[in-house]
Design an enzyme around this catalytic site. Structure first.
Site, mmCIF file in Angstrom:
data_model
loop_
_atom_site.group_PDB
_atom_site.id
_atom_site.type_symbol
_atom_site.label_atom_id
_atom_site.label_comp_id
_atom_site.label_asym_id
_atom_site.label_seq_id
_atom_site.Cartn_x
_atom_site.Cartn_y
_atom_site.Cartn_z
ATOM 1 N N ARG A 13 -1.228 10.307 2.835
ATOM 2 C CA ARG A 13 -2.298 9.344 2.960
ATOM 3 C C ARG A 13 -1.809 7.929 2.662
ATOM 4 O O ARG A 13 -2.296 6.969 3.227
ATOM 5 C CB ARG A 13 -3.428 9.724 2.005
ATOM 6 C CG ARG A 13 -4.773 9.452 2.634
ATOM 7 C CD ARG A 13 -5.892 9.894 1.720
ATOM 8 N NE ARG A 13 -6.564 11.054 2.263
ATOM 9 C CZ ARG A 13 -6.943 12.101 1.552
ATOM 10 N NH1 ARG A 13 -6.694 12.134 0.263
ATOM 11 N NH2 ARG A 13 -7.562 13.093 2.111
ATOM 12 N N GLY A 14 -0.827 7.843 1.771
ATOM 13 C CA GLY A 14 -0.279 6.547 1.416
ATOM 14 C C GLY A 14 0.307 5.836 2.627
ATOM 15 O O GLY A 14 -0.027 4.687 2.909
#
Lengths: 333, 561
Positions: free
Chosen positions: A272-273
């Site tokens: 997700r980063g």
């Protein structure tokens, strides 16, 4: 009380930028604002709503459906014609019940006509706009879970009290809270796209400027708003242009590589980063009116996009922001 | 420079007059301490400003308005009722026992305050320091007055508000700068407080019929707004003025342009700090003088958070009869009945306006998934003997636990004992940041007042249990008590006292774990665990994992009691 103009908010640049980025690309997944009381968190979030370009929505539709929504959810939204309306901004109170949030049986209509109707809740109201929760860290866990789930899926599914309703609920979640009073669980934090840390300005001049502006606003809200209208208009145009430009911007191979390397270097959990970092850099480039996404955009937004995703080491005092800037310096010089 | 006010009531009267002058600007006041003076002040305020009582059990519907269920049912059609916030418009809401205000109500009120829909008078009757009104509210109200110490009991007459804020010239730069510098010196970070201070200076000028705020108005603003919010002692004299402040004019400044400003400023902020010193609550001053910052949480919403953690997850209602302790879920029952009304009325041949027809199958009962929040209280022996041995490791063990508390959202509290005293370093909290910082700052050295430490831990545990949560003690010590309960040295007495304290804990049925942190565990630790009726673990043989397992074992399971 009239909303405080967004452009009149002094300092707090990181928070303002994060909010604008979320406005340009709502798919970033919300903004978490950490900070002490009385630092202008709520003021900035509320000011943002007054700033955004109006949207086209079906007339009289409680969900504010767009044309696409009408096609996707024919049973909740009629075929009302499209009219302009302001971007919704929902201020969720801390004590809101689950009923109020997801919607419930419409008691009034039930009493009047014995009809089993759905009364849309705050999630419906926030569709295509912003949902602001002050002190989200004090919100009950099951409500936070529910909110993040809906925010991620963009759809509110209600299966209770004999109701079975599915309606669109795409919104930008803005949470604020003071970590000194209790923290959010890491798995919830990770769902937020950006996070910013707000400190009370320590510079005397800045503090004086704030007092001056607030006093001016108190004394003459209309005049004050009028004086800042032009500056607000400029920001509005920037956001509108950024939105339009967003689709045309695609981060190049080099930027994607940079993003992946940075995430690996700081040890951000999960994918997700990278995704958020890439999207945020793109939104920033769009907001700046840049021709393409560059490393500069990536670096500018990296702390906001990653700081809440680093694995917390209980024994490590080093702040996440420091770890990210260090990694940036090592990687990109 | 400024004479200390003779009685706290005088400032409170001033605050009340300011509030009445511009309720929308000042938002309200917190009145601490149940005293005749406070009653008199409230009565006086009531004469010039309508006050509407806000009971602590008010629900959302009543607060914000909504459908009046009872009236709707009897009328057979929806009847709206206005909310308290709406009804109190033009005046203020007044809440007694403000320290008991529920977090959800506080949230609603805070929002209404922000939108300028209401003004609030909070009556804080708390006697214990850990009980405070929600900080989300007190932060938003301009004034806080402590009337507990007031000896007055006469009638308070508040002169009707004369003048208006708008008639006073806005503060000039020098005044703004002085206020900002004073706030800085007192450690008041919140910008809301600073803004309130500015408005208060204008208000004081308006009250005395001046066109512009003068020095006395500024120091009045500091006394009323900034001083009660102070988190640190103002720096001593000039040398500690904020760095960006020009030095006090010893001689004449040669820069004539800035001379006027320079001269006025230190003057002003000095005077204002002086004013603040006189107004800082005595207890605060004491703890500040000892170099301890007041515990932030004691003025921030810990109470709120606790309640939020306690309420548990409502599971919704299910059909059933309300008996055997099950509660009727009225709204859900009505909801279940309402859709059928048209059919039932037709069946029963009743006319459409007939009252609601309820049947047994409509009844719903409430269900909760109660999850009592658990609090682990660490009592850490920071005495010389323990510190020399394993204090660092004890800290490590506590941090380990903290890390886990972070994930499971349970709370921790920290009691340390050394020398001749035991103190609660950290009231039950979920904040990792604060806990870690407190722990890092924990010094070591001195005697071992084990009995005092045990008593302090027991008190925390009892407070926790009184709030409906479960508590567990983890005591990290070498067990070699040498300070008795009364603070006097002497091993035999100290050991006897410690045993008595331990037995008191056992008698309350509080789970305990003793971790022996001495280098060579002796029989004392085991004896202590025995007296506590708890488990015993010797740290030298325990690694982190074992310790955690032991702590987990002693912790309450977290199921409803």
């Amino acid at each position: 009380m009239a909303r405080f103009p967004f452009s009149a908010i002094v300092a707090q640049d990181e928070m303002k930028l994060a909010l604008l980025i979320a406005a340009v690309d709502p798919s970033i997944g919300g903004v978490m604002v950490f900070g002490d009381r009385g630092t202008g968190k709520s003021t900035a979030a509320r000011a943002l709503a007054g700033l955004l370009p109006p949207i086209m929505a079906a007339e009289g539709c409680p969900y504010g459906c767009s044309k696409d929504d009408q096609a996707r959810y024919p049973d909740v939204c009629g075929t009302g014609k499209m009219v302009k309306r302001a971007v919704p901004f929902v201020d969720m109170p801390l004590g809101a019940t689950e009923d109020r949030v997801i919607g419930s049986l419409d008691l009034e209509r039930a009493l009047r006509s014995g009809e089993k109707a759905f009364e849309p809740g705050l999630l419906a109201k926030a569709h295509r706009g912003f949902l602001y929760i002050d002190e989200i860290n004090l919100l009950e866990d099951h409500l936070v879970d529910l909110l993040l789930d809906v925010a991620a899926s963009g759809e509110n599914v209600v299966e209770r009290e004999g109701l079975s309703v599915r309606h669109p609920a795409k919104f930008v979640l803005i949470g604020s809270g003071n970590p000194e009073e209790g923290e959010l669980r890491p798995q919830l934090l990770d769902r937020f796209g950006l996070s910013v840390e707000v400190r009370t300005p320590k510079d005397i001049e800045v503090r004086i400027e704030i007092m001056r502006l607030v006093a001016a606003n108190e004394a003459d809200p209309q005049g004050f708003a009028a004086r800042w209208a032009e500056a607000d208009e400029t920001i509005l145009k920037r956001v509108a242009k950024g939105k339009a430009r967003l689709a045309k911007l695609a981060p190049g191979e080099d930027v994607l590589r940079d993003a992946a390397e940075l995430c690996l270097a700081v040890g951000a959990d999960g994918l997700r980063g990278e995704l958020t970092l890439m999207r945020a850099a793109r939104a920033l480039a769009a907001l700046d009116g840049a021709k393409k996404v560059t490393r500069k955009h990536l670096i500018a937004i990296a702390p906001s996009a990653l700081r809440h995703r680093l694995r917390r080491d209980v024994l490590d005092e080093t702040g996440s922001t420091v770890r990210i800037t260090r990694a940036i310096a090592e990687l990109f010089g | 420079m400024i004479a200390e006010p003779a009685d706290p009531l005088e400032d409170a009267v001033l605050a009340a007059r300011l509030f009445a002058l511009a309720p929308a600007t000042f938002k309200g006041l917190t009145l601490r301490g149940n005293s005749p003076a406070r009653e008199a002040l409230v009565a006086g305020l009531r004469e010039i400003l309508p006050l509407r009582r806000l009971p602590g059990h008010v629900d959302d519907e009543r607060l914000l308005g909504g459908i009046d269920l009872a009236a709707s049912l009897s009328a057979g059609k929806p009847i709206r009722q206005s909310g308290l916030i709406e009804e109190a418009r033009g005046g203020a809401l007044i809440a007694g026992m403000a320290e008991r205000i529920d977090g959800s109500i506080a949230g609603r009120l805070a929002q209404a305050l922000d939108d300028g829909q209401t003004a609030l008078v909070l009556l804080d009757d708390a006697t214990e320091t850990e009980e405070v009104p929600p900080a989300s509210l007190t932060e938003r109200l301009a004034f806080a007055c402590d009337l507990a110490a007031s000896r007055r009991w006469q009638r308070v007459e508040l002169a009707p508000a004369a003048g208006a804020l708008a008639n006073v010239t806005p503060l000039d730069d020098a005044a703004l700068r002085a206020l900002a510098a004073t706030a800085e010196a007192l450690g008041v970070d919140s910008l809301r407080a600073l803004i309130f201070a500015g408005e208060t200076a204008l208000g004081l000028a308006a009250l005395s019929g001046r066109q512009a705020a003068d020095k006395s108005d500024l120091s009045g603003a500091v006394r009323l707004v900034l001083a009660p919010r102070a988190t640190r002692l103002p720096p001593q004299e000039q040398e500690a003025l904020p760095e960006d402040q020009p030095p006090p004019p010893e001689g004449q400044q040669d820069n004539s342009e800035d001379a006027d400003r320079d001269q006025r400023e230190p003057d002003l902020s000095d005077m204002m700090i002086e004013a603040a010193k006189a107004a800082i609550p005595a207890g605060l001053l004491e703890s500040l003088a000892q170099g301890k910052a007041p515990c932030r949480s004691s003025s921030s919403g810990t109470g709120q958070k606790r309640k939020a953690a306690m309420r548990g997850k409502p599971l919704g209602a299910r059909p059933g009869m309300p008996r055997g302790g099950a509660k009727l879920a009225l709204i859900d029952s009505l909801r279940a009945a309402v859709p059928w009304q048209a059919v039932r009325r037709r069946e029963a041949g009743a006319d459409p306006d007939a009252p609601l027809i309820m049947r047994k199958e409509d009844l719903r009962i409430r269900r909760f998934e109660e999850r009592a929040a658990r609090v682990t209280i660490f009592a850490v022996d920071a005495s010389g003997s323990a510190a020399a041995a394993r204090l660092a490791e004890a800290k490590g063990a506590v941090e380990l636990m903290l890390g886990q508390a972070y994930v499971t959202r349970s709370e921790v509290a920290l009691v340390a004992f050394r020398g001749t005293s035991a103190e609660l370093l950290l009231p039950p909290t979920r904040s990792l940041t604060r806990a870690r910082r407190t722990l890092a700052e924990l010094p070591g050295g001195g005697g071992t007042p084990l009995a005092l430490g045990l008593n302090a831990a027991r008190e925390v545990a009892e407070a926790v249990i009184a709030r409906g949560r479960s508590a567990a003690l983890v005591i990290l010590t070498d067990g070699r008590a040498n300070i008795a309960a009364d603070g006097s040295p002497g091993r035999p007495q100290a050991a006897a006292d410690a045993e008595a304290s331990a037995k008191a804990i056992a008698a309350r049925g509080i789970d305990a774990l003793v971790v022996d942190i001495s280098a060579r565990p002796g029989p004392e630790g085991a004896a202590l665990a025995n007296a506590l009726g708890g488990r015993f673990l010797a740290l030298p043989r325990a690694d982190a994992r074992m310790l955690q397992a032991a702590i987990n074992a002693v912790q309450p399971t977290g199921k409803a009691a």
